[in-house]
Design a protein around this motif. Structure first.
Motif, PDB file in Angstrom:
ATOM      1  N   ILE A  34       0.833  -1.097  -0.007  1.00 37.09           N
ATOM      2  CA  ILE A  34       0.027   0.079   0.053  1.00 37.09           C
ATOM      3  C   ILE A  34       0.893   1.262   0.093  1.00 37.09           C
ATOM      4  N   GLU A  35       0.302   1.948  -0.863  1.00 36.52           N
ATOM      5  CA  GLU A  35       1.537   3.253  -0.931  1.00 36.52           C
ATOM      6  C   GLU A  35       0.745   4.426  -0.488  1.00 36.52           C
ATOM      7  N   ILE A  36       1.287   5.254   0.374  1.00 35.60           N
ATOM      8  CA  ILE A  36       0.558   6.599   0.615  1.00 35.60           C
ATOM      9  C   ILE A  36       1.364   7.854   0.157  1.00 35.60           C
ATOM     10  N   SER A  37       1.037   8.607  -0.804  1.00 36.23           N
ATOM     11  CA  SER A  37       1.698   9.827  -1.295  1.00 36.23           C
ATOM     12  C   SER A  37       1.088  11.057  -0.833  1.00 36.23           C
ATOM     13  N   ALA A  38       1.420  11.622   0.224  1.00 35.13           N
ATOM     14  CA  ALA A  38       0.698  13.051   0.452  1.00 35.13           C
ATOM     15  C   ALA A  38       1.497  14.348   0.243  1.00 35.13           C
ATOM     16  N   TYR A  39       0.577  15.321  -0.150  1.00 38.50           N
ATOM     17  CA  TYR A  39       1.043  16.246  -0.898  1.00 38.50           C
ATOM     18  C   TYR A  39       0.658  17.703  -0.094  1.00 38.50           C
ATOM     19  N   ALA A  40       1.241  18.970  -0.383  1.00 34.53           N
ATOM     20  CA  ALA A  40       0.706  20.046   0.015  1.00 34.53           C
ATOM     21  C   ALA A  40       0.584  20.951  -1.374  1.00 34.53           C
ATOM     22  N   SER A  41      -0.267  21.907  -1.650  1.00 35.67           N
ATOM     23  CA  SER A  41      -0.472  22.644  -2.717  1.00 35.67           C
ATOM     24  C   SER A  41       0.826  23.644  -2.771  1.00 35.67           C
ATOM     25  N   PRO A  42       1.216  24.264  -3.751  1.00 37.48           N
ATOM     26  CA  PRO A  42       2.355  25.037  -3.815  1.00 37.48           C
ATOM     27  C   PRO A  42       2.203  26.236  -3.546  1.00 37.48           C
ATOM     28  N   ASP A  43       1.142  26.842  -2.983  1.00 40.02           N
ATOM     29  CA  ASP A  43       0.972  27.921  -2.412  1.00 40.02           C
ATOM     30  C   ASP A  43       1.469  28.285  -1.059  1.00 40.02           C
TER      31      ASP A  43
ATOM     32  N   GLY B 126       4.759  29.322   1.875  1.00 46.19           N
ATOM     33  CA  GLY B 126       6.237  28.980   2.002  1.00 46.19           C
ATOM     34  C   GLY B 126       6.525  27.240   1.822  1.00 46.19           C
ATOM     35  N   TYR B 127       7.884  27.333   1.392  1.00 50.75           N
ATOM     36  CA  TYR B 127       8.269  25.902   1.125  1.00 50.75           C
ATOM     37  C   TYR B 127       8.182  25.260   2.694  1.00 50.75           C
ATOM     38  N   ASP B 128       8.881  25.919   3.841  1.00 50.10           N
ATOM     39  CA  ASP B 128       8.747  25.204   5.368  1.00 50.10           C
ATOM     40  C   ASP B 128       7.670  24.819   5.721  1.00 50.10           C
ATOM     41  N   LEU B 129       6.337  25.830   5.170  1.00 51.32           N
ATOM     42  CA  LEU B 129       5.145  25.337   5.845  1.00 51.32           C
ATOM     43  C   LEU B 129       4.492  24.196   5.078  1.00 51.32           C
ATOM     44  N   ASN B 130       4.735  24.379   3.698  1.00 51.61           N
ATOM     45  CA  ASN B 130       4.247  22.973   3.087  1.00 51.61           C
ATOM     46  C   ASN B 130       4.846  21.886   3.339  1.00 51.61           C
TER      47      ASN B 130
ATOM     48  N   ALA C   1       6.457  18.330  -1.011  1.00 55.24           N
ATOM     49  CA  ALA C   1       6.005  19.458   0.010  1.00 55.24           C
ATOM     50  C   ALA C   1       5.348  20.492  -1.034  1.00 55.24           C
ATOM     51  N   GLN C   2       5.593  20.675  -2.336  1.00 55.77           N
ATOM     52  CA  GLN C   2       4.925  21.504  -3.077  1.00 55.77           C
ATOM     53  C   GLN C   2       4.779  20.808  -4.414  1.00 55.77           C
ATOM     54  N   ASP C   3       3.130  20.665  -4.417  1.00 49.39           N
ATOM     55  CA  ASP C   3       2.962  19.720  -5.635  1.00 49.39           C
ATOM     56  C   ASP C   3       2.834  20.357  -6.706  1.00 49.39           C
ATOM     57  N   TRP C   4       3.956  20.933  -7.458  1.00 51.75           N
ATOM     58  CA  TRP C   4       3.706  21.719  -8.743  1.00 51.75           C
ATOM     59  C   TRP C   4       3.571  20.725  -9.984  1.00 51.75           C
ATOM     60  N   GLU C   5       3.727  19.501  -9.981  1.00 53.00           N
ATOM     61  CA  GLU C   5       3.386  18.500 -11.132  1.00 53.00           C
ATOM     62  C   GLU C   5       2.013  18.578 -11.149  1.00 53.00           C
TER      63      GLU C   5
ATOM     64  N   ASP D 124      12.221  28.211  -9.697  1.00 52.14           N
ATOM     65  CA  ASP D 124      12.496  28.823  -8.305  1.00 52.14           C
ATOM     66  C   ASP D 124      10.921  28.650  -7.734  1.00 52.14           C
ATOM     67  N   PRO D 125      10.495  27.834  -6.828  1.00 49.09           N
ATOM     68  CA  PRO D 125       9.066  27.823  -6.337  1.00 49.09           C
ATOM     69  C   PRO D 125       8.569  29.226  -5.875  1.00 49.09           C
ATOM     70  N   GLU D 126       9.528  29.864  -5.048  1.00 48.06           N
ATOM     71  CA  GLU D 126       8.626  31.292  -4.553  1.00 48.06           C
ATOM     72  C   GLU D 126       8.564  32.156  -5.835  1.00 48.06           C
ATOM     73  N   GLN D 127       9.377  32.248  -6.698  1.00 41.71           N
ATOM     74  CA  GLN D 127       9.294  33.124  -7.842  1.00 41.71           C
ATOM     75  C   GLN D 127       8.020  32.544  -8.735  1.00 41.71           C
ATOM     76  N   ARG D 128       7.902  31.424  -8.921  1.00 38.32           N
ATOM     77  CA  ARG D 128       6.876  30.677  -9.635  1.00 38.32           C
ATOM     78  C   ARG D 128       5.627  31.222  -8.917  1.00 38.32           C
ATOM     79  N   GLU D 129       5.514  31.156  -7.451  1.00 42.83           N
ATOM     80  CA  GLU D 129       3.991  31.495  -7.047  1.00 42.83           C
ATOM     81  C   GLU D 129       3.893  33.048  -6.982  1.00 42.83           C
ATOM     82  N   GLN D 130       4.805  33.755  -6.865  1.00 43.85           N
ATOM     83  CA  GLN D 130       4.824  35.303  -6.999  1.00 43.85           C
ATOM     84  C   GLN D 130       4.420  35.665  -8.461  1.00 43.85           C
TER      85      GLN D 130
END
Length: 563
Positions: free
Chosen positions: A219-228, A230-234, A268-272, A298-304
């Motif tokens: 059984i696989e568990i794959s957990a995600y956070a949306s990319p909005d 900060g990275y540490d929070l996600n 951490a940030q599910d950009w895909e 860069d994740p932060e630049q993408r988000e901005q």
């Protein structure tokens, strides 16, 4: 006085006529050469190049001579293309031959091969006229013929391997079942509403665990956070979602006493996932968002940059980002099919309990042709809209030497599907009928058939393209492959091929005898021919007129074998 004048005048006239070569008598065979010296069948034809010469002071200045190659055998003959020559005083467009100097010429001719030509002779026949007078020039024998080794392909074709309509049976089939637990923004606890999803997922795990023919892989568990955000929070959110989901799943497994490996990971940030959802959406400025994703890593630049597209950010926040706050659950398991023994028994006793792939597979579990035929017949009855069983019945008929029956099955298969293996098999049928054009057409539509190269090798032999045949056969060990190598004069490879034929027959030995003759190995000739005749007595008659063995026609051992 008159008598005295008449005699000198007659002598002068005879002298003039003689000087012009009016007799044009017999021509010696020394004036002609033929290539090849012994004629040979190539691609169903018997080609020859004839170089001839009219000697000096032979060709009458007023003569017209038509020269025709004629291949003669007992009870028949075949005429080749004629050539016409003329004397120096004849007005016409044919090649002019000088009376004083003579003249040379080259003729190319070809005859359609028939088996009777194996014991034949090539002649030149002449039709000559001087003015209105016919002049007799006797025919001249210029060559013997015909070596017909290439025609053995008609016999070796029977051992060619027709293409099988293969089954797609898999004893172990990998399957999976997916589910998703959704989370609220910036939360990692599994809500009561999502526990129902986890419970339903666990029911599927339980069903698989209890099934006799299924086995859980993991059984696989794959957990995600949306990319909005900060990275540490996600990262913290994704990791907590992973752990909380695993606790629920493990608790359910323990309650139902199910043993299964649980593998976990988080993103951490599910950009895909974000990019995939955007690309499938109808969001305004979708292409602009995708372009931003490709331009910035860069994740932060993408988000901005995405937030800067104010016209669509609210839509993203409402419709896309919530779908990325999740844990994906995947149950990986195997479906284990019936054993060979079970399949074989059912094929005989109750074939309707087998699906098509199992039934086709059942035929591969026996070497008994009758049992294979019975299984494929049941397959045509239970699954009449699949071409493979009909094709495979044709394959069995072909290998049994029943070409008409094979052709009927292949045509039935072709009426259901224009499949590569069916076209290849129809190509083999066409080759057996001597229809090389049809064979080439069918084989041209057979790309992907596993046995295609062998079929092409046989076609190239029939076409007289021996080097191409050798290349097509590659390392295949068959009589046809060895025949191609002999015709291409690759005698070492031919010997190795014949030695490696899995089920040698009379023609395997006969080809070995031919190879012995071509390599001046008398013991190979006699021992191999003896074996061939023992397996097929009719080959004694063939060898007796086969010019491959011409120099052995006075050999006592050879004659004892063929008598």
């Amino acid at each position: 006085m008159t008598k005295k004048l008449y005699l000198p005048l007659l002598v002068a006239l005879v002298a003039v006529l003689t000087s012009c070569g009016s007799k044009m008598g017999e021509l010696s065979s020394d004036y002609f050469t033929v290539t090849p010296q012994v004629l040979e069948a190539v691609g169903g034809k018997v080609p020859a190049t004839i170089n001839g010469k009219f000697p000096e002071k032979y060709f009458n200045k007023k003569a017209v001579v038509e020269v025709t190659p004629v291949l003669k055998w007992e009870g028949g003959e075949a005429k080749g293309q004629s050539a016409v020559f003329q004397g120096e005083k004849v007005e016409g467009n044919e090649q002019t031959i000088s009376y004083k100097m003579g003249g040379s010429y080259t003729m190319k001719t070809s005859f359609d091969y028939v088996p009777e030509m194996a014991k034949s002779e090539l002649y030149l026949e002449f039709k000559a006229t001087i003015g209105k007078k016919t002049v007799e020039i006797p025919a001249v024998k210029i060559a013997d013929g015909v070596i017909s080794t290439s025609e053995i392909v008609e016999q070796t074709l029977g051992s060619a391997t027709p293409a099988l309509g293969a089954d797609a049976f898999q004893r172990v089939i990998k399957e999976k079942h997916d589910a998703q637990i959704m989370f609220l923004i910036q939360q990692a606890n599994v809500r009561a509403s999502e526990l129902k999803t986890a419970k339903e997922f666990n029911e599927e795990v339980k069903n698989v665990s209890e099934a006799a023919n299924k086995k859980i892989s993991n059984i696989e568990i794959s957990a995600y956070a949306s990319p909005d955000g900060g990275y540490d929070l996600n990262k913290g959110l994704a990791e907590n979602r992973q752990d909380n989901t695993a606790k629920v799943i493990n608790k359910n497994l323990k309650k139902d006493k199910i043993e299964a490996t649980v593998d976990t990971k988080y993103t951490a940030q599910d950009w895909e996932g974000f990019q995939e959802l955007v690309s499938k959406s109808n969001i305004q400025d979708k292409e602009l968002i995708l372009r931003v994703l490709s331009m910035y890593q860069d994740p932060e630049q993408r988000e901005q940059e995405i937030k800067n597209i104010s016209s669509v950010y609210k839509t993203l926040a409402d419709e896309v980002l919530p779908q990325l706050r999740r844990s994906r659950l995947t149950l990986n398991y195997e479906v284990i099919g019936k054993s060979d023994e079970e399949i074989s028994k059912l094929a005989e006793s109750d074939a309707k309990q087998l699906n098509l792939e199992e039934l086709l597979y059942a035929a591969t579990l026996t070497n008994d042709a009758a049992k294979k035929e019975a299984i494929y017949t049941k397959a045509t009855q239970n699954f009449p809209n699949d071409y493979r069983a009909y094709n495979n019945l044709g394959k069995l008929a072909y290998q049994a030497g029943n070409l008409d029956k094979a052709e009927n099955y292949f045509k039935k298969a072709a009426s259901i599907k224009d499949a590569p293996e069916v076209n290849m098999n129809l190509g083999l049928i066409a080759l057996n009928k001597g229809d090389k054009a049809a064979a080439e057409s069918y084989l041209g539509k057979a790309a992907g058939a596993e046995e295609l190269n062998e079929a092409l090798g046989n076609l190239y032999i029939a076409q007289g393209q021996y080097d191409k045949a050798v290349n097509a056969f590659g390392d295949i060990k068959t009589n046809s492959a060895a025949l191609a190598q002999i015709l291409a004069k690759d005698y070492n490879k031919a010997k190795n091929t014949l030695a490696g034929v899995a089920t040698p027959d009379a023609y395997t030995d006969y080809l070995m005898a031919v190879l012995g003759a071509r390599t001046n190995n008398t013991s190979m000739v006699t021992s191999s021919l003896k074996n061939a005749v023992a397996k097929n007595p009719a080959l004694a008659k063939k060898a007796a007129s086969d010019l491959e063995f011409a120099k052995y026609f006075t050999n006592a051992d050879f004659m004892n074998i063929i008598k």
